[in-house]
Scaffold this motif. Structure first.
Motif, mmCIF file in Angstrom:
data_model
loop_
_atom_site.group_PDB
_atom_site.id
_atom_site.type_symbol
_atom_site.label_atom_id
_atom_site.label_comp_id
_atom_site.label_asym_id
_atom_site.label_seq_id
_atom_site.Cartn_x
_atom_site.Cartn_y
_atom_site.Cartn_z
ATOM 1 N N GLN A 183 1.782 -8.571 6.182
ATOM 2 C CA GLN A 183 0.940 -8.110 7.427
ATOM 3 C C GLN A 183 1.864 -8.317 8.723
ATOM 4 O OE1 GLN A 183 -0.916 -9.711 5.165
ATOM 5 N NE2 GLN A 183 -2.234 -8.619 4.396
ATOM 6 N N ASN B 244 4.265 2.228 -2.027
ATOM 7 C CA ASN B 244 3.202 1.628 -1.215
ATOM 8 C C ASN B 244 1.691 1.517 -1.569
ATOM 9 O OD1 ASN B 244 5.503 1.585 0.856
ATOM 10 N ND2 ASN B 244 4.800 3.637 1.059
ATOM 11 N N TRP B 245 0.802 1.045 -0.824
ATOM 12 C CA TRP B 245 -0.442 0.888 -0.983
ATOM 13 C C TRP B 245 -1.541 1.788 -1.303
ATOM 14 C CZ3 TRP B 245 -3.075 -3.660 -2.483
ATOM 15 C CH2 TRP B 245 -4.346 -3.699 -2.215
ATOM 16 N N ASN C 31 -1.880 2.596 2.679
ATOM 17 C CA ASN C 31 -0.802 1.988 3.679
ATOM 18 C C ASN C 31 0.717 2.376 3.648
ATOM 19 O OD1 ASN C 31 0.243 0.496 5.363
ATOM 20 N ND2 ASN C 31 0.141 -1.647 4.395
ATOM 21 N N HIS D 209 -2.726 -4.363 1.840
ATOM 22 C CA HIS D 209 -3.926 -3.571 2.306
ATOM 23 C C HIS D 209 -3.856 -4.008 3.777
ATOM 24 C CE1 HIS D 209 -8.011 -2.810 3.710
ATOM 25 N NE2 HIS D 209 -7.894 -2.019 2.723
ATOM 26 N N SER D 210 -3.504 -2.998 4.557
ATOM 27 C CA SER D 210 -3.641 -3.301 6.070
ATOM 28 C C SER D 210 -3.261 -1.732 6.452
ATOM 29 C CB SER D 210 -2.522 -4.029 6.513
ATOM 30 O OG SER D 210 -2.761 -4.572 7.578
ATOM 31 N N THR D 211 -3.476 -1.643 7.918
ATOM 32 C CA THR D 211 -3.069 -0.569 8.600
ATOM 33 C C THR D 211 -3.174 0.802 7.785
ATOM 34 O OG1 THR D 211 -0.805 -0.713 8.116
ATOM 35 C CG2 THR D 211 -1.695 -1.446 10.107
ATOM 36 N N ILE D 212 -4.853 1.063 7.515
ATOM 37 C CA ILE D 212 -5.056 2.083 6.326
ATOM 38 C C ILE D 212 -5.113 3.512 6.955
ATOM 39 C CG2 ILE D 212 -6.897 2.763 4.989
ATOM 40 C CD1 ILE D 212 -5.340 0.443 3.666
ATOM 41 N N GLY E 64 -7.475 1.424 11.553
ATOM 42 C CA GLY E 64 -7.452 1.939 10.109
ATOM 43 C C GLY E 64 -8.607 2.934 10.028
#
Ligand code: DQQ
Length: 749
Positions: free
Chosen positions: A184, A289-290, A311, A317-320, A351
């Motif tokens: 993150q 990526n995610w 992401n 999992h972050s900045t979705i 997000g």
């Protein structure tokens, strides 16, 4: 590169600080031609007919600013922004280290600056966690690990992205602290500057600089490279290698990546990951990526659109954002660029979380959860074109201002109130909406709203509250499906997906039957009404740790589309969508049936890790039948699927990976009631084992075989004899074989 000699201008204020002096000298020792250039010289007026930017361009390949204290908006680079912008427009390059990366929003290169600018905490060894997607970068290619420590002490000034992503830059590296990966904290960013991004520089001015419209690169390394004193500790060589790698990347023509929604190279991302045997080939995956929840599923203009939680910053999992894939046939898919991004000044700044799509009189709209600080609220957006490539956000978002005041919603470390995820449908002239939540004094709950428009919502009350033992504290991603007389409500309770069959009466859902949609690594499903059938996709979570996901460069897949219906017995049926038969390629050479004797094992080699196996099994007098999949030639690696007389089916992952990495335990489901043979459809795909038993019960397991030759499977009976009354198998085709040939969304929209 714009100058003939590779030379670096080391920018500084009136005087050099000790740290800056040490950095300047170190770069010289490393063989770079570095000259200290005070800011006042950068912005100086023309004296010999050339512009200030022109003079910089003639003399230097790279401008370097090493800011060794947290910077404010009035930092010295801001005072010469126009000159620096023009220099970048002309193809010059800029390196920003320490807290210097925070200068990007004062320049033309970025609209969203780093959200953390501070003195880095002391303590554990700190370094760069490089993205595997960019392991050919001149910094990473020097090291044989993606984890690059650069200091062992000190509290240097740093800048990083943590809850937002740069709008134009691409993340190259995050953070490693001691033994822990901290994805993150994103610390290294690359920007392709110029190309009309801003600057007062007109094309005429640019050609006055060097006669071209080329654009340079900005590299931000907010990583705490420390040159003065002993803070680098035993990692001084690594720190030096990082500095030289950055300067080489800028001067040596490294092809810096662009963000996905600018110049998209989705096919290139997929290609870069194509050698990974764990990566599913016929399940829907992100280009890299995610990926988590499926979102906004809609059939529109004859095409199926699947959006998903994505992401672009890396496999965590972050900045979705919302990723996007399109299909004509539910079998082959085309990657499209990111469809929905957080707005820096909007209620979705942190997000664009899960939501659904509706067809509002032929206009597709989406309702999704905007995250901002500790708040999450529903936002509306409307398709900005026929191809659903982008969405216009409603100016009055959020469309519900706050959760219902009369409820005590659960507050957590992250959220002032758990309140998210949307299922929306129309009955007559009324829109209905479900939102997931948790009640502080009860448990997970589904809240019901109605409205005449998609912007005016009335709270009707809780549709269902999980006030029983084991219901879970929060319910996510609720959805209500009309199965013809009976309704299916499902919720995701962090652990699994619970479903309830029943009906709505007086605003409450009355439960008649209940169950679990899938007994494995399957979560947050969403459904699409396709003619008279429901198709449901779920997120297949990884069962391996954060570091393994980081190294892979991708995380998450979607299940196969499942057709959900009600059987004549009033129970739920789940079958793979009929279209998936089109994925079958090679017919495996298998016997039509098998008699299994106790202790004997029938072995087969499918030669592929992308398979479908269909079989029907009778236990006769055996206690169990075992189908072992992803088996290596010596049998040391294998994943046994066991059907037992007690009516259970298990997936045992203890030996799934031969290298001692054993991810996850045994998964189990009840496959009763059923008194005939067990019919099993088994979909194997890299690291996915997706099982459909008797067209009713599902279990999806993530396993990570290490041996490329783990393409075998075997069958055996335990404690007696059993019969495989039918056996068929196929190798399967690829979901994303076309690259970007069928692209609908152009790179610049
Ligand atoms: N994932 C989303 C949320 C949802 C959760 C965030 C379920 O909206 O509640 O990415 O996996």
């Amino acid at each position: 590169m714009v100058a003939s000699a590779e030379s670096v201008a080391f920018l500084h204020d009136d005087g050099l600080t000790d740290e800056q002096r040490a950095a300047l000298e170190r770069a010289g020792d490393l063989g770079w031609t570095v000259k200290a250039v005070p800011f006042e010289d950068v912005g100086a007026d023309s004296t010999n007919g050339t512009t200030p930017a022109g003079r910089l361009t003639e003399r230097f390949d790279v401008l370097w600013w090493h800011a060794d204290r947290p910077i404010g908006t009035a930092h010295p680079l801001a005072t010469v922004a126009e000159t620096v912008d023009a220099y970048l427009e002309a193809g010059g390059d800029l390196l920003l280290t320490g807290a210097g990366m925070a200068a990007v929003d004062a320049l033309a290169v970025e609209t969203v600056g780093p959200d953390v600018v501070e003195h880095d905490s002391a303590g554990a060894t700190t370094g760069l966690l490089w993205r595997s997607l960019y392991n050919d970068h001149p910094v990473a290619s020097r090291f044989d690990s993606l984890r690059i420590p650069v200091r062992d002490g000190g509290e240097p000034a740093v800048a990083r992205y943590e809850t937002v992503l740069p709008e134009r830059g691409e993340i190259l590296a995050s953070t490693v602290r001691g033994e822990s990966d901290v994805p993150q904290q994103m610390r290294v960013v690359s920007w392709r500057a110029g190309k009309g991004t801003k600057t007062g520089a007109t094309a005429g001015e640019r050609s006055a600089v060097d006669g071209s419209t080329a654009a340079g690169t900005v590299l931000g390394v907010g990583a705490g490279l420390v040159f003065d004193g002993s803070a680098a500790g035993t990692f001084a060589d690594d720190r030096d290698a990082v500095l030289s790698g950055c300067l080489r990347a800028l001067t040596g023509g490294y092809d810096h990546p662009s963000r996905p929604h600018e110049a998209v190279d989705l096919a290139g991302m997929r290609e870069a990951l194509s050698g990974d045997a764990d990566r599913p080939s016929y399940h829907l995956t992100p280009p890299a990526n995610w990926l988590n929840d499926p979102n906004g599923l809609i059939e529109y203009g004859g095409r199926y659109h699947v959006f998903y939680q994505y992401n672009p910053g890396g496999p965590f999992h972050s900045t979705i954002h919302w990723g996007h894939a399109v299909s004509d046939d539910l079998v082959t898919w085309t990657d499209e660029p990111v469809a929905l991004s957080p707005s820096p000044d909007g209620p979705d700044r942190h997000g664009c979380w899960s939501g659904c799509a509706v067809d509002d009189g032929a206009t597709p709209r989406i309702l999704y959860t905007g995250g901002h600080g500790r708040e999450q609220l529903p936002c509306l957006a409307t398709a900005g074109g026929e191809r659903l490539c982008r969405w216009e956000k409603h100016p009055d978002n959020p469309v519900i201002e706050a959760p219902p005041a009369d409820l005590d919603l659960l507050e957590t470390d992250h959220w002032a109130a758990e309140f998210r995820d949307h299922a929306v449908w129309r009955e007559g002239d009324t829109w209905h909406q479900l939102i997931g939540t948790g009640l502080a004094d009860a448990g997970g709950a589904v809240l019901h709203y109605t409205g005449e428009t998609l912007t005016d919502w009335r709270y009707e009350g809780p549709l269902l509250v999980g006030d029983w033992e084991g219901a879970g504290a929060v319910w996510e991603c609720p959805e209500l499906l009309d199965l013809g007389g009976t309704e299916l409500l499902h919720v995701s309770d962090y652990e699994s997906v619970r479903y309830f069959l029943g009906e709505r009466r007086n605003g409450r859902f009355r439960i008649e039957r209940r169950g679990t949609l899938d007994h494995g690594d399957f979560y947050a499903p969403q459904s699409l009404r396709d003619g008279d059938r429901w198709l449901t996709w779920g997120w297949l979570k990884e069962a391996r740790d954060v570091s393994a996901q980081w190294d892979a460069g991708w995380s998450g897949a979607l299940s196969l589309p499942r057709e959900l219906s009600l059987g004549p017995d009033g129970r739920l049926r789940q079958r793979p969508a009929a279209e998936l038969r089109e994925l079958r390629e090679g017919d495996l050479d298998l016997p039509d049936s098998l008699a299994l004797g106790a202790g004997e094992r029938d072995r087969f080699d499918a030669g592929s890790q992308a398979l479908e196996l269909d079989l029907e099994v009778r236990l006769d007098d055996a206690e169990a039948v075992e189908l072992s999949v992803f088996e290596s030639p010596d049998g040391s690696e294998q994943t046994p699927i066991t059907y037992s007389r007690d009516g259970t089916l298990t997936v045992n992952r203890a030996a799934a990976s031969a290298d001692d990495r054993s991810f996850g335990g045994t998964q189990r489901m009840d496959v009763t009631p059923y008194d005939g043979p067990l019919s099993l459809r088994v979909f194997l795909d890299g690291s996915v084992v997706e099982l459909f038993a008797n067209e009713r019960h599902c279990l999806t397991s993530r396993v990570y075989p290490t041996d490329a030759a783990s393409t075998r499977f075997s069958l055996t009976a335990r404690d007696g004899r059993a019969t495989v009354s039918s056996l068929r198998g196929w190798t399967m085709g690829e979901a994303f074989a076309d690259g970007t040939e069928n692209w609908q969304c152009s790179a610049h929209r």
